[in-house]
Design an enzyme around this catalytic site. Structure first.
Site, short mmCIF file in Angstrom:
data_model
loop_
_atom_site.label_atom_id
_atom_site.label_comp_id
_atom_site.label_asym_id
_atom_site.label_seq_id
_atom_site.Cartn_x
_atom_site.Cartn_y
_atom_site.Cartn_z
N CYS A 120 0.82 -1.22 0.00
CA CYS A 120 0.00 0.00 0.00
C CYS A 120 0.85 1.26 0.00
CB CYS A 120 -0.92 0.01 1.21
SG CYS A 120 -2.11 -1.33 1.20
N HIS A 260 -2.52 7.03 4.17
CA HIS A 260 -3.08 5.83 3.54
C HIS A 260 -4.35 5.45 4.29
CE1 HIS A 260 -3.82 2.01 1.89
NE2 HIS A 260 -3.39 1.33 2.92
N ASN A 290 -10.17 0.35 1.86
CA ASN A 290 -8.72 0.44 1.66
C ASN A 290 -8.41 0.11 0.20
OD1 ASN A 290 -5.98 -0.02 1.48
ND2 ASN A 290 -5.84 -1.25 3.35
N1 ACO Z 1 -17.10 -8.74 11.46
C1 ACO Z 1 -17.37 -9.12 12.71
N2 ACO Z 1 -16.41 -9.53 13.58
C2 ACO Z 1 -15.15 -9.58 13.12
C3 ACO Z 1 -14.81 -9.22 11.81
C4 ACO Z 1 -15.85 -8.79 10.97
N3 ACO Z 1 -15.63 -8.41 9.69
N4 ACO Z 1 -13.48 -9.37 11.66
C5 ACO Z 1 -13.00 -9.78 12.82
N5 ACO Z 1 -14.01 -9.93 13.70
C6 ACO Z 1 -13.93 -10.38 15.09
C7 ACO Z 1 -12.70 -11.20 15.35
O1 ACO Z 1 -12.89 -12.55 15.00
C8 ACO Z 1 -12.53 -11.02 16.84
O2 ACO Z 1 -13.41 -11.88 17.51
P1 ACO Z 1 -12.90 -12.73 18.76
O3 ACO Z 1 -12.51 -11.69 19.79
O4 ACO Z 1 -14.09 -13.53 19.12
O5 ACO Z 1 -11.74 -13.53 18.27
C9 ACO Z 1 -13.01 -9.59 17.08
O6 ACO Z 1 -13.81 -9.25 15.93
C10 ACO Z 1 -11.90 -8.58 17.19
O7 ACO Z 1 -10.98 -8.80 16.14
P2 ACO Z 1 -9.67 -7.98 16.04
O8 ACO Z 1 -8.84 -8.54 14.93
O9 ACO Z 1 -9.06 -7.85 17.40
O10 ACO Z 1 -10.24 -6.55 15.63
P3 ACO Z 1 -9.47 -5.22 15.50
O11 ACO Z 1 -10.09 -4.22 16.37
O12 ACO Z 1 -7.98 -5.43 15.57
O13 ACO Z 1 -9.80 -4.78 14.00
C11 ACO Z 1 -8.86 -4.77 11.81
C12 ACO Z 1 -9.41 -5.62 12.92
C13 ACO Z 1 -9.97 -3.83 11.32
C14 ACO Z 1 -8.41 -5.69 10.69
C15 ACO Z 1 -7.68 -3.93 12.33
O14 ACO Z 1 -6.79 -4.76 13.02
C16 ACO Z 1 -6.94 -3.22 11.25
O15 ACO Z 1 -7.45 -2.31 10.63
N6 ACO Z 1 -5.67 -3.58 11.04
C17 ACO Z 1 -4.85 -2.91 10.05
C18 ACO Z 1 -5.18 -3.40 8.69
C19 ACO Z 1 -4.36 -2.64 7.71
O16 ACO Z 1 -3.98 -1.52 7.92
N7 ACO Z 1 -4.06 -3.26 6.60
C20 ACO Z 1 -3.22 -2.55 5.68
C21 ACO Z 1 -3.19 -3.30 4.48
S1 ACO Z 1 -1.98 -2.55 3.53
C22 ACO Z 1 -1.75 -3.47 2.10
O17 ACO Z 1 -0.62 -3.47 1.65
C23 ACO Z 1 -2.88 -4.26 1.48
#
Ligand code: ACO
Length: 337
Positions: A120, A260, A290
């Site tokens: 990204c 980003h 994203n």
């Molecule tokens: N809907 C409902 N529940 C969900 C979902 C969903 N879509 N996804 C995850 N959950 C659940 C999980 O299973 C977890 O449940 P559990 O506690 O029973 O295990 C709970 O929600 C919390 O999950 P977390 O992973 O702790 O949630 P978090 O608050 O960390 O948010 C997220 C997840 C949105 C992915 C976040 O970590 C994030 O944005 N990370 C950065 C991602 C990013 O920046 N990516 C860049 C990509 S760059 C590239 O090069 C493509």
């Protein structure tokens, strides 16, 4: 850190263009596909909907339209381009490069063309790379495009990733601008030791495509969301402060901050670190998700075309992504004559 060499001109952005596929995928629709809901997606990521490339489109199709629009905005003919860089993680094919397809379709018959892979952060890497050809005097006009069809590498059964990504393309034309304008400073960084936190495991030379790799969905995005989140929060404000210092500026000098667009909570934490009001932060992930390399040029194009960005404004862009990579740049907008 690279402060640019002392020259009579800098590289500046003299045209912007954007393209978004028409198909909108809402959180409510996703709710019918995987075990998720609108409330979780909105509160945990800030995303309400995203765009999806149509079945007949590939990344180059999005890139060509954004590129044409940037060229028209800059008043530059395709033949004037010396270089086309396409930053993407979703090229049409492994080779030829998507940049070569775009070069041909645009009619940029005098241009070199290559793809740039930095996850990204690709657009920030490509911006800095393209600017080197301009400041060195090698090319007068460079087209830099960030274009993605992430929907093609998304596992639509994995709720942890499929709710996050969207498709789109943004483009900028780089040209010489008077010293004191354009790209004032940039930083590009990497930490390959964390590569496995954001990876498409198969489809390359390590794990070529087999029936098993396809069945195991190893050709889709695998992400340790929490690790990427922590990394992004750590580097975003830091990288912005580094490029500001290199340009002799402070965060109070920022007119627009274009991070980003991965997660609104990451963006808000960077704004807090920079003591920046959210009014100065350009956000499009609520509408587009994203879009990886496209997120920054899409936000920039919207801000420029809506008349928000004025000559002399200081814009800070910061990217992070697979690699892991990160990068930032300070741009002073405009080109006084
Ligand atoms: N809907 C409902 N529940 C969900 C979902 C969903 N879509 N996804 C995850 N959950 C659940 C999980 O299973 C977890 O449940 P559990 O506690 O029973 O295990 C709970 O929600 C919390 O999950 P977390 O992973 O702790 O949630 P978090 O608050 O960390 O948010 C997220 C997840 C949105 C992915 C976040 O970590 C994030 O944005 N990370 C950065 C991602 C990013 O920046 N990516 C860049 C990509 S760059 C590239 O090069 C493509």
């Amino acid at each position: 850190m690279a402060g640019l060499p002392s020259k009579v001109f800098n590289a500046g952005i003299t045209g912007v263009g954007a393209y978004l596929p028409e198909r909108i995928l809402t959180n409510d629709e996703l709710q019918k596909m995987v075990d998720t809901n609108d409330e979780w997606i909105r509160t945990r990521s800030g995303i309400k909907e995203r765009r999806i490339t149509s079945p007949e489109q590939a990344t180059s199709d999005l890139a060509v339209i954004a590129g044409e629009r940037a060229l028209a905005d800059a008043g530059v003919a395709p033949e004037e381009l010396g270089l086309v860089i396409v930053a993407t993680s979703t090229p049409d094919t492994i080779f030829p490069s998507t940049a070569c397809l775009v070069q041909d379709r645009l009619g940029a018959k005098n241009a070199a063309a290559f793809d740039l892979a930095a996850g990204c952060t690709g657009f920030v890497y490509a911006l800095a790379t393209g600017s080197q050809f301009v400041t060195s005097g090698t090319y007068k006009k460079v087209l830099v495009i960030g274009a993605e069809s992430l929907s093609r590498i998304t596992n639509w059964e994995d709720r942890k990733t499929c709710v996050l990504f969207g498709d789109g393309a943004g483009a900028v034309v780089l040209s010489p601008v008077p010293k004191g304008y354009g790209i004032l400073s940039f930083t590009l960084r990497s930490d390959g030791s964390k590569g496995a936190t954001l990876i498409i495991p198969a489809g390359g030379s390590r794990l070529p495509a087999t029936r098993e790799t396809v069945e195991q969905k190893l050709h889709t995005i695998h992400m340790d969301g929490q690790e990427v989140f922590k990394f992004a929060v750590r580097i975003m404000g830091k990288a912005a402060l580094e490029v500001l210092a290199a340009a002799g500026l402070e965060s109070s000098d920022i007119d627009y901050f274009i991070p980003h667009q991965a997660n609104i909570r990451i963006i808000e934490s960077a704004a807090k670190r920079l003591v920046l009001s959210m009014e100065k932060v350009l956000v499009n992930l609520d509408r587009y998700g994203n879009t990886s390399t496209a997120s920054i040029p899409l936000a920039l194009a919207e801000a420029v075309h809506s008349g928000r960005v004025k000559q002399g404004d200081h814009i800070v862009v910061v990217g992070f992504g697979a690699g892991l990579t990160w990068g930032a740049a300070v741009i002073k907008w405009g080109s006084p004559t």
